[in-house]
Design an enzyme around this catalytic site. Sequence first.
Site, PDB file in Angstrom:
ATOM      1  N   HIS A  64      68.226  64.742  27.874  1.00  0.00           N
ATOM      2  CA  HIS A  64      68.028  64.041  26.820  1.00  0.00           C
ATOM      3  C   HIS A  64      67.654  65.069  25.541  1.00  0.00           C
ATOM      4  O   HIS A  64      66.408  65.543  25.684  1.00  0.00           O
ATOM      5  CB  HIS A  64      66.603  63.323  27.392  1.00  0.00           C
ATOM      6  CG  HIS A  64      66.693  62.704  28.616  1.00  0.00           C
ATOM      7  ND1 HIS A  64      67.279  61.403  28.390  1.00  0.00           N
ATOM      8  CD2 HIS A  64      66.886  63.117  30.217  1.00  0.00           C
ATOM      9  CE1 HIS A  64      67.159  60.698  29.732  1.00  0.00           C
ATOM     10  NE2 HIS A  64      66.479  61.871  30.615  1.00  0.00           N
ATOM     11  N   HIS A 180      69.918  56.051  37.477  1.00  0.00           N
ATOM     12  CA  HIS A 180      68.037  55.965  37.765  1.00  0.00           C
ATOM     13  C   HIS A 180      67.735  55.834  38.976  1.00  0.00           C
ATOM     14  O   HIS A 180      68.214  54.421  38.742  1.00  0.00           O
ATOM     15  CB  HIS A 180      67.667  56.186  36.884  1.00  0.00           C
ATOM     16  CG  HIS A 180      66.421  56.790  36.818  1.00  0.00           C
ATOM     17  ND1 HIS A 180      66.211  57.640  35.816  1.00  0.00           N
ATOM     18  CD2 HIS A 180      64.797  56.393  37.190  1.00  0.00           C
ATOM     19  CE1 HIS A 180      64.220  57.821  36.312  1.00  0.00           C
ATOM     20  NE2 HIS A 180      64.602  56.820  37.470  1.00  0.00           N
ATOM     21  N   ASP A 310      67.905  67.422  33.633  1.00  0.00           N
ATOM     22  CA  ASP A 310      67.076  65.558  33.102  1.00  0.00           C
ATOM     23  C   ASP A 310      66.259  65.892  32.170  1.00  0.00           C
ATOM     24  O   ASP A 310      65.242  66.163  31.774  1.00  0.00           O
ATOM     25  CB  ASP A 310      66.629  65.742  33.974  1.00  0.00           C
ATOM     26  CG  ASP A 310      66.487  64.096  33.798  1.00  0.00           C
ATOM     27  OD1 ASP A 310      65.886  63.576  33.110  1.00  0.00           O
ATOM     28  OD2 ASP A 310      65.291  63.642  34.563  1.00  0.00           O
TER      29      ASP A 310
HETATM   30  C1  NCD Z   1      63.686  60.743  30.591  1.00  0.00           C
HETATM   31  C2  NCD Z   1      63.247  60.334  29.531  1.00  0.00           C
HETATM   32  O1  NCD Z   1      61.829  61.385  29.283  1.00  0.00           O
HETATM   33  O2  NCD Z   1      64.156  60.613  28.709  1.00  0.00           O
HETATM   34  N1  NCD Z   1      62.525  61.131  31.839  1.00  0.00           N
HETATM   35  C3  NCD Z   1      61.846  61.537  33.094  1.00  0.00           C
HETATM   36  O3  NCD Z   1      60.576  61.663  33.302  1.00  0.00           O
HETATM   37  N2  NCD Z   1      62.979  61.648  33.578  1.00  0.00           N
HETATM   38  C4  NCD Z   1      64.001  59.580  31.070  1.00  0.00           C
HETATM   39  C5  NCD Z   1      64.415  59.343  32.643  1.00  0.00           C
HETATM   40  O4  NCD Z   1      65.677  60.130  32.940  1.00  0.00           O
HETATM   41  O5  NCD Z   1      64.000  58.762  33.375  1.00  0.00           O
HETATM   42 ZN    ZN Z   2      67.173  61.705  32.511  1.00  0.00          ZN
END
Ligand code: NCD
Ligand code: ZN
Length: 443
Positions: A64, A180, A310
């Site tokens: 992200h 997801h 992630d």
């Molecule tokens: C991710 C995010 O903050 O973008 N957060 C997470 O808890 N993994 C979003 C996601 O991948 O679910």
């Molecule tokens: Zn993610």
Amino acid sequence: MAKADFNVQGGRIFYKGELIEAGIAVQDGKIIKVAKSASLPTAGETVNAKGLVILPGVIDVHVHVRDMSQKTKEDWTTASHAAAAGGITTILAMPNTSPPITTARALKQYKTIARKKSVVDYGVFIGATETNTRELTTSESCGIKLAMGSTTGNLLVEKTEKMRSILETSVKAGKTVVVHAEDEEMIKKRFLALKKRGREPPPKIHSVIRDPEAARIAVSRAIRLSKQTNAKIHIAHVSTRGELIEIVNAKKDGLLVSCEVTPHHLFLSEKDYDAKSHKLKVNPPLRSRSDVSAAWGALLEGIIDCVATDHAPHVLEDKEQDYWSSPSGLPGLETMLPLMLDSVNKSMLSLAHVADLVCTNPAKIFRLKNKGKIMEGFDADLTFVDLKREWKIRGDEFKTRCGWTPFEGRIVSGKPVKTMIRGAIVFEDGDVVGGRGREVQFK
Ligand code: NCD
Ligand code: ZN
């Protein structure tokens, strides 16, 4: 004999499944020869890799990056610097940005930002919604992201019928769907019941609200739909025994299912929750020790195809709010490879297996052209590691803008020390020294 721009020499390289002492000749950003020193072509320069192990450039398929309206958390510059410092040469970026990437147009705009700022190579996923099926056919994405459970951002597909049509579209578009998998209905029910009680819950409640069954049910549904539509699905951040059983069975049935596990689900558990802080809130949540050992077992048996970060950079200020407001997600770009190397040093798995998990398999799953292997004709993406270097993980030394890590203070052995992308050194001795990221191509 052909002349190379430079030869990498003196190190041990991961080649055709094993570590060998050999050199790598590079020309125009490509590997042109892998051979013992005496058989390498003449070259203008030598990159000395004495004492180092050289892996194919590490590929992280779940990042992200943020940017746009969330630059205070992270942008393409800081995320890509963090990646390079973590030994990662290619990242696949998620579309739950603000604004989200749910159209071909938004995807192109986001890639324009990446092109200007990223020092590592990249691809970008397009996010599925319940109404944008036509946009998903764009050839510009590296895949389609489908969130069955709500998480950071507002991408969510709840209706099974909509999911089916998204999977059907993915087949036509020839794209993998990254899922997801957490069941929204179960999560929502528990969340609302808890909220009604009005009390501020402890951090560990997150693992109860989004329990293993919510994940298993969603994985099971995703697999069923993949079977019906023949869609290629990749289950993101698998974290429970139940999901793994579903995935093993799907693989035995020959379905087009792959999966990843995150470092935080391998190296942290519910026991790590701090009684007060929501720092470790993440989706899916941290799990029991029993689920952590199931993840390790599946990894060692080859059921898990890759490890992905992630990386979800949230600043501590946001994390320090109450349970309801604290965002889910943990940073991870600078700790994934070190934690995996540390596990190699602890004899938990082989280096060859790590290379499969973070180099070769990610490239295979997302059909990345000329990536994932040290081989003639492939991009000269190389991750140089000092396998024995012991160091302490410290978030304030990291390049991610969010400036913290859930692994603070851990002492690990194994450190990426130099990162090369298409023949250019991007990271060396703790600093990003150049680099111009390019979009990945597909096979
Ligand atoms: C991710 C995010 O903050 O973008 N957060 C997470 O808890 N993994 C979003 C996601 O991948 O679910
Ligand atoms: Zn993610």
